[in-house]
Structures are given as C-alpha cells and as structure tokens.
Design a protein around this motif. Structure first.
Motif, PDB file in Angstrom:
ATOM      1  N   PHE A 110      -6.889   1.588   2.515  1.00 21.75           N
ATOM      2  CA  PHE A 110      -6.495   0.366   1.804  1.00 21.75           C
ATOM      3  C   PHE A 110      -6.407  -0.830   2.748  1.00 21.75           C
ATOM      4  O   PHE A 110      -6.722  -1.949   2.356  1.00 21.75           O
ATOM      5  CB  PHE A 110      -5.151   0.576   1.110  1.00 21.75           C
ATOM      6  CG  PHE A 110      -5.258   1.087  -0.295  1.00 21.75           C
ATOM      7  CD1 PHE A 110      -5.277   0.227  -1.379  1.00 21.75           C
ATOM      8  CD2 PHE A 110      -5.332   2.444  -0.548  1.00 21.75           C
ATOM      9  CE1 PHE A 110      -5.371   0.698  -2.674  1.00 21.75           C
ATOM     10  CE2 PHE A 110      -5.433   2.942  -1.842  1.00 21.75           C
ATOM     11  CZ  PHE A 110      -5.448   2.058  -2.910  1.00 21.75           C
ATOM     12  N   VAL A 129       0.829  -1.204   0.000  1.00 24.66           N
ATOM     13  CA  VAL A 129       0.000   0.000   0.000  1.00 24.66           C
ATOM     14  C   VAL A 129       0.865   1.256   0.000  1.00 24.66           C
ATOM     15  O   VAL A 129       0.564   2.232  -0.689  1.00 24.66           O
ATOM     16  CB  VAL A 129      -0.964   0.004   1.206  1.00 24.66           C
ATOM     17  CG1 VAL A 129      -1.697   1.340   1.298  1.00 24.66           C
ATOM     18  CG2 VAL A 129      -1.958  -1.141   1.102  1.00 24.66           C
ATOM     19  N   SER A 132      -4.590   6.826  -6.560  1.00 23.99           N
ATOM     20  CA  SER A 132      -4.712   5.804  -5.520  1.00 23.99           C
ATOM     21  C   SER A 132      -6.175   5.442  -5.287  1.00 23.99           C
ATOM     22  O   SER A 132      -6.530   4.265  -5.166  1.00 23.99           O
ATOM     23  CB  SER A 132      -4.089   6.300  -4.210  1.00 23.99           C
ATOM     24  OG  SER A 132      -2.714   6.571  -4.366  1.00 23.99           O
ATOM     25  N   TYR A 136      -8.052   1.892  -5.903  1.00 28.03           N
ATOM     26  CA  TYR A 136      -8.860   1.218  -4.878  1.00 28.03           C
ATOM     27  C   TYR A 136     -10.244   0.900  -5.438  1.00 28.03           C
ATOM     28  O   TYR A 136     -10.778  -0.191  -5.221  1.00 28.03           O
ATOM     29  CB  TYR A 136      -8.989   2.098  -3.628  1.00 28.03           C
ATOM     30  CG  TYR A 136      -9.739   1.404  -2.510  1.00 28.03           C
ATOM     31  CD1 TYR A 136      -9.065   0.637  -1.569  1.00 28.03           C
ATOM     32  CD2 TYR A 136     -11.124   1.480  -2.421  1.00 28.03           C
ATOM     33  CE1 TYR A 136      -9.746  -0.028  -0.566  1.00 28.03           C
ATOM     34  CE2 TYR A 136     -11.819   0.814  -1.424  1.00 28.03           C
ATOM     35  CZ  TYR A 136     -11.115   0.062  -0.501  1.00 28.03           C
ATOM     36  OH  TYR A 136     -11.802  -0.613   0.477  1.00 28.03           O
TER      37      TYR A 136
END
Length: 216
Positions: free
Chosen positions: A122, A89, A149, A153
C-alpha cells in the motif's frame, strides 16, 4: 499443481541470483527485463509478495519505506503525510500500528508477515503485483483481511495482479479473473473462474491430462 514452476517463475521475473535466463524475452510495459537487475525491475513498480517473506532484523518498516520512497520519488519524504498514510493502511489491513516500528518481518508469524508485506504494498503503490501463494498458512480470518485488503487496493489503484495459488479462496475476492493451469513450466489450460470449479471437482490431472491439454 505442486512442482510446476510457479515460485520459479516469480524468482525469474525478479531476477533471483540463483536463476539464469538462458533463452526467451521477458517484456513488461515496453521494458525488456532480461538484462535489468532487481532494483531496476522494482523501480518499474513491480512488487513480489513472496511465499516466505524475508526477515530483516534491525531495520524497521518505517525506515525502509521512508528511504525507498525518498529514492524512488527523488525528493524528501513529507513525514506528516507519510505517517498519516501509514496509520490509514494499518487500519485497512488490520495491522497494529506498533508494526510500523518493528524490524521487517522479524519474529512475526506467517499471517503477520503477509499483512506486513501488504503494508509495504500500500505504501509503495505498485502497478504489477505478483502474489506467490499469499494464502498459504493463513487462517480464515486472516485470509478475509488479506483478500479484502487486496480488493480494496485493486479498486483504488487498478493494478495488474498475478495470483499464484492452489486454492480458489483468495481468487474469490476478485471478479472477472482469468485462470491458467501451469504444468512443467507451461500454461496447459486457460479459462474463466469456472475452471477453478472444475479443478476443485475433478482435480488437476483429470482436468488437464484427459483430452483438455492445449496444443503447444
């Protein structure tokens, strides 16, 4: 626009102690949230990324996440898998691995706090994500990291995402977005991403007040 109740909505959804629900019903995934406490709401996989994330000195990200995952899953966390995912992550969100062992958001810049909250997101894998002006205070590079990001996700876990913002930049990372304009606590106009272009060109007042307001 400013002062329309956007952050208030977030706090009410998560049952902030400064607010009391006096009428109406909040329903999510067949659960009525009105009488639930914040912990119970978060157990439903609802995640709020606040405009100003709280600082907690003395508790590290790793400690908090390990304990939360252990309690939610009712089993001991596999440290090897946990550390492996933490490292993965950190790579995705461009966060130094040292942040894993830092106190939660403590002495971090605004951009670092937002990335640090993405680390939590995450790891906890929420199904409903509420983003309260996540783009505020971010420079262009940090905005790209955060936007990419979040898109990654979304592609991995397909959550529902509520993006609260004044600007189009963070929304541009997503396709097929539904746009709502809030005024005095009411949704007064809805549309596609083209509505954002109208607002950017004409402003909120011209777009909402001049004959375009929805009937109550």
């Amino acid at each position: 626009p400013n002062g329309t109740g956007k952050s208030t909505l977030c706090k009410v959804l998560m049952h902030h102690p400064d607010y009391e629900i006096i009428k109406g019903t909040i329903t999510y995934d067949n659960h009525v949230l009105n009488d639930m406490d914040t912990t119970s709401i978060s157990r439903l996989k609802i995640f709020l990324l606040a405009q100003n994330p709280v600082e907690i000195e003395g508790i590290t990200n790793a400690e908090m996440l390990r304990n939360v995952l252990s309690e939610v899953n009712n089993e001991k966390v596999d440290i090897f898998k946990f550390n492996k995912k933490l490292n993965e992550v950190c790579e995705i969100i461009n966060l130094p691995k040292s942040f894993v062992h830092r106190s939660i958001n403590y002495n971090m810049s605004g951009g670092e706090k937002k990335k640090n909250e993405l680390l939590h997101l995450f790891m906890l894998e929420p199904k409903l994500i509420i983003l309260d002006e996540i783009d505020s205070g971010l420079d262009i590079d940090a905005l790209k990291v955060v936007g990419n990001s979040l898109k990654k996700y979304y592609d991995l876990y397909h959550p529902a995402i509520l993006i609260i913002t004044h600007h189009a930049d963070i929304v541009s990372f997503f396709d097929d977005v539904k746009v709502h304009i809030l005024k005095k606590g009411q949704i007064v106009k809805s549309g596609s991403q083209s509505l954002i272009k109208e607002v950017e060109t004409k402003g909120f007042e011209a777009n909402v007040i001049n004959g375009n307001e929805l009937n109550e």
